[in-house]
Each structure stands twice: as C-alpha cells, then as structure tokens.
Design a protein around this motif. Structure first.
Motif, PDB file in Angstrom:
ATOM      1  N   LEU A  13      39.319  39.354  37.175  1.00  0.00           N
ATOM      2  CA  LEU A  13      38.398  38.756  38.150  1.00  0.00           C
ATOM      3  C   LEU A  13      37.774  37.475  37.587  1.00  0.00           C
ATOM      4  O   LEU A  13      37.575  36.502  38.327  1.00  0.00           O
ATOM      5  CB  LEU A  13      37.303  39.756  38.530  1.00  0.00           C
ATOM      6  CG  LEU A  13      37.748  40.863  39.492  1.00  0.00           C
ATOM      7  CD1 LEU A  13      36.654  41.917  39.631  1.00  0.00           C
ATOM      8  CD2 LEU A  13      38.116  40.287  40.873  1.00  0.00           C
ATOM      9  N   ALA A  14      37.505  37.452  36.284  1.00  0.00           N
ATOM     10  CA  ALA A  14      36.935  36.248  35.672  1.00  0.00           C
ATOM     11  C   ALA A  14      37.942  35.104  35.743  1.00  0.00           C
ATOM     12  O   ALA A  14      37.588  33.956  35.999  1.00  0.00           O
ATOM     13  CB  ALA A  14      36.537  36.540  34.228  1.00  0.00           C
ATOM     14  N   MET A  15      39.221  35.427  35.560  1.00  0.00           N
ATOM     15  CA  MET A  15      40.271  34.390  35.614  1.00  0.00           C
ATOM     16  C   MET A  15      40.403  33.830  37.029  1.00  0.00           C
ATOM     17  O   MET A  15      40.583  32.644  37.229  1.00  0.00           O
ATOM     18  CB  MET A  15      41.618  35.011  35.227  1.00  0.00           C
ATOM     19  CG  MET A  15      42.009  34.769  33.797  1.00  0.00           C
ATOM     20  SD  MET A  15      43.725  35.264  33.512  1.00  0.00           S
ATOM     21  CE  MET A  15      43.706  37.008  33.794  1.00  0.00           C
ATOM     22  N   ILE A  16      40.315  34.723  38.004  1.00  0.00           N
ATOM     23  CA  ILE A  16      40.513  34.332  39.403  1.00  0.00           C
ATOM     24  C   ILE A  16      39.335  33.503  39.927  1.00  0.00           C
ATOM     25  O   ILE A  16      39.520  32.560  40.702  1.00  0.00           O
ATOM     26  CB  ILE A  16      40.696  35.597  40.288  1.00  0.00           C
ATOM     27  CG1 ILE A  16      41.981  36.307  39.901  1.00  0.00           C
ATOM     28  CG2 ILE A  16      40.707  35.231  41.764  1.00  0.00           C
ATOM     29  CD1 ILE A  16      42.076  37.737  40.420  1.00  0.00           C
ATOM     30  N   GLY A  17      38.127  33.846  39.483  1.00  0.00           N
ATOM     31  CA  GLY A  17      36.928  33.144  39.964  1.00  0.00           C
ATOM     32  C   GLY A  17      36.803  33.302  41.465  1.00  0.00           C
ATOM     33  O   GLY A  17      36.924  34.401  41.991  1.00  0.00           O
ATOM     34  N   SER A  18      36.629  32.175  42.175  1.00  0.00           N
ATOM     35  CA  SER A  18      36.444  32.284  43.629  1.00  0.00           C
ATOM     36  C   SER A  18      37.693  31.854  44.399  1.00  0.00           C
ATOM     37  O   SER A  18      37.625  31.574  45.586  1.00  0.00           O
ATOM     38  CB  SER A  18      35.231  31.466  44.052  1.00  0.00           C
ATOM     39  OG  SER A  18      35.423  30.153  43.595  1.00  0.00           O
ATOM     40  N   ASP A  19      38.827  31.788  43.703  1.00  0.00           N
ATOM     41  CA  ASP A  19      40.078  31.386  44.352  1.00  0.00           C
ATOM     42  C   ASP A  19      40.528  32.472  45.347  1.00  0.00           C
ATOM     43  O   ASP A  19      40.841  33.598  44.956  1.00  0.00           O
ATOM     44  CB  ASP A  19      41.143  31.179  43.255  1.00  0.00           C
ATOM     45  CG  ASP A  19      42.498  30.877  43.844  1.00  0.00           C
ATOM     46  OD1 ASP A  19      42.589  29.945  44.664  1.00  0.00           O
ATOM     47  OD2 ASP A  19      43.459  31.598  43.512  1.00  0.00           O
ATOM     48  N   SER A  20      40.539  32.139  46.641  1.00  0.00           N
ATOM     49  CA  SER A  20      40.779  33.201  47.629  1.00  0.00           C
ATOM     50  C   SER A  20      42.214  33.718  47.591  1.00  0.00           C
ATOM     51  O   SER A  20      42.445  34.910  47.816  1.00  0.00           O
ATOM     52  CB  SER A  20      40.364  32.776  49.035  1.00  0.00           C
ATOM     53  OG  SER A  20      40.929  31.546  49.325  1.00  0.00           O
ATOM     54  N   ALA A  21      43.185  32.846  47.265  1.00  0.00           N
ATOM     55  CA  ALA A  21      44.566  33.338  47.161  1.00  0.00           C
ATOM     56  C   ALA A  21      44.662  34.328  45.994  1.00  0.00           C
ATOM     57  O   ALA A  21      45.316  35.371  46.083  1.00  0.00           O
ATOM     58  CB  ALA A  21      45.524  32.177  46.956  1.00  0.00           C
ATOM     59  N   GLY A  22      43.972  34.007  44.906  1.00  0.00           N
ATOM     60  CA  GLY A  22      43.962  34.894  43.735  1.00  0.00           C
ATOM     61  C   GLY A  22      43.314  36.226  44.076  1.00  0.00           C
ATOM     62  O   GLY A  22      43.808  37.280  43.667  1.00  0.00           O
ATOM     63  N   LEU A  23      42.227  36.182  44.836  1.00  0.00           N
ATOM     64  CA  LEU A  23      41.540  37.428  45.202  1.00  0.00           C
ATOM     65  C   LEU A  23      42.405  38.283  46.129  1.00  0.00           C
ATOM     66  O   LEU A  23      42.439  39.504  46.025  1.00  0.00           O
ATOM     67  CB  LEU A  23      40.189  37.121  45.866  1.00  0.00           C
ATOM     68  CG  LEU A  23      39.115  36.632  44.896  1.00  0.00           C
ATOM     69  CD1 LEU A  23      37.898  36.100  45.645  1.00  0.00           C
ATOM     70  CD2 LEU A  23      38.695  37.726  43.916  1.00  0.00           C
ATOM     71  N   TYR A  24      43.142  37.599  47.012  1.00  0.00           N
ATOM     72  CA  TYR A  24      44.063  38.320  47.907  1.00  0.00           C
ATOM     73  C   TYR A  24      45.108  39.085  47.071  1.00  0.00           C
ATOM     74  O   TYR A  24      45.367  40.272  47.287  1.00  0.00           O
ATOM     75  CB  TYR A  24      44.736  37.324  48.869  1.00  0.00           C
ATOM     76  CG  TYR A  24      45.836  37.947  49.671  1.00  0.00           C
ATOM     77  CD1 TYR A  24      45.559  38.692  50.822  1.00  0.00           C
ATOM     78  CD2 TYR A  24      47.166  37.833  49.257  1.00  0.00           C
ATOM     79  CE1 TYR A  24      46.574  39.300  51.539  1.00  0.00           C
ATOM     80  CE2 TYR A  24      48.193  38.438  49.960  1.00  0.00           C
ATOM     81  CZ  TYR A  24      47.896  39.169  51.103  1.00  0.00           C
ATOM     82  OH  TYR A  24      48.896  39.780  51.803  1.00  0.00           O
ATOM     83  N   LEU A  25      45.675  38.390  46.098  1.00  0.00           N
ATOM     84  CA  LEU A  25      46.710  39.017  45.257  1.00  0.00           C
ATOM     85  C   LEU A  25      46.120  40.125  44.377  1.00  0.00           C
ATOM     86  O   LEU A  25      46.750  41.170  44.168  1.00  0.00           O
ATOM     87  CB  LEU A  25      47.400  37.971  44.376  1.00  0.00           C
ATOM     88  CG  LEU A  25      48.238  36.939  45.150  1.00  0.00           C
ATOM     89  CD1 LEU A  25      48.747  35.853  44.204  1.00  0.00           C
ATOM     90  CD2 LEU A  25      49.411  37.614  45.877  1.00  0.00           C
TER      91      LEU A  25
END
Ligand code: OFO
Length: 165
Positions: A141-153
């Motif tokens: 989650l720290a790597m993804i931050g607020s990137d919505s595509a990352g959160l989706y994955l």
C-alpha cells in the motif's frame, strides 16, 4: 487437568480470538460496501479463521477438564478512512494478540504445563505468519500510494489471494 491460572489465561485468549473475528468482520463489511470486493473477501475469510482459532482453544480447554467461557464482545469500529487505516489497525491488533499468546506460553512454562505450552506453539507460528502478511500488505500500500490503478490491482490481487488459499 488444567490449573485455574492456565484455564483463566486460555479463556482470556478465547475472548481475544473472538474479538479478532468480530473486528475483521467489521472491516470486511466496510470494504464490501466501499467497492473493495477483493479486500472484503480477504477480510471475511480472515474473520472466519479467527473464529476457528477461538474454537480450537474452546475445544482444548474443555478436553483438558476446564470450562471454556463464551465471551461478550465489544462492538468494533465500523468506519475506516481507507485501506491503510484498516491494515494498520489489523497489524496493531495482531501485535497485541502475539503479546497475549507469548504471555500464555510464559505462564505455561512457569506452571510447568508442557501440554498446553506445546498446544500454544501452533498459535505462536500462526502469529508470525499473520504479522508478516499484514506488514507485506502495508508495504504494498505504501508503494501504491494514491494511484487508483494500483489500488484497483491491489484489491483484485488480495481477492485472488483469498480464493487461492
Ligand atoms: Fe488468531 O490470529 Fe489473528 O488474531
């Protein structure tokens, strides 16, 4: 036969596992109503696992001549600011569970109850896995931050982790 001190400590651990199941159920239902289907599937399963941890202790206490007590539960928090808050709370909770399990093991050693001490080793190993998993999730989650595509994955992968397990 369990001595009274060990029986009381195991009953306190039963309450803690029951409360864990309840916490994760609240988190699961929050995720379920927030469109995080993978996360909710993961947390529903985690809640079920905690119930199994509770049941394993209940059966052990009763088999060893003690009396398992079914505890009242606190209503858990039901709203969360996001995934980071959920998994930070989860890790903090698991750290407290680990400390409690270690205290039970200490008590078993001091009262020379090697049967219960041996039984508790399953919980010691389980806590290592649970804490490691929570830390891995928080790192992601720290790597993804607020990137919505990352959160989706992330959500999708967490749901797959649930179905693969
Ligand atoms: Fe029961 O392992 Fe988490 O709390």
């Amino acid at each position: 036969m369990l001595d009274n001190h060990i029986e009381a400590a195991l009953n306190a651990q039963i309450a803690m596992e029951a409360q864990s199941s309840h916490f994760y159920l609240a988190m699961a239902t929050w995720a379920d109503t927030t469109g995080l289907n993978g996360t909710s599937a993961f947390l529903y399963k985690h809640s079920d696992e905690e119930r199994q941890h509770m049941l394993k202790l209940i059966r052990f206490v009763n088999e060893r001549g003690g009396t398992a007590r079914i505890p009242a539960l606190e209503a858990p928090e039901s709203t969360f600011s996001g995934l980071k808050a959920i998994f930070t709370t989860l890790l903090e909770h698991e750290t407290r569970v680990t400390a409690s399990i270690n205290e039970v093991v200490d008590l078993c050693l001091s009262r020379k109850d090697y049967t219960t001490q041996n039984f508790m080793q399953w919980y010691v190993a389980e806590q290592i896995e649970e804490e490691a998993l929570a830390r891995t999730i928080l790192d992601k989650l720290a790597m993804i931050g607020s990137d919505s595509a990352g959160l989706y994955l992330f959500d999708r992968d967490l749901g797959q982790l649930e179905t693969e397990a």
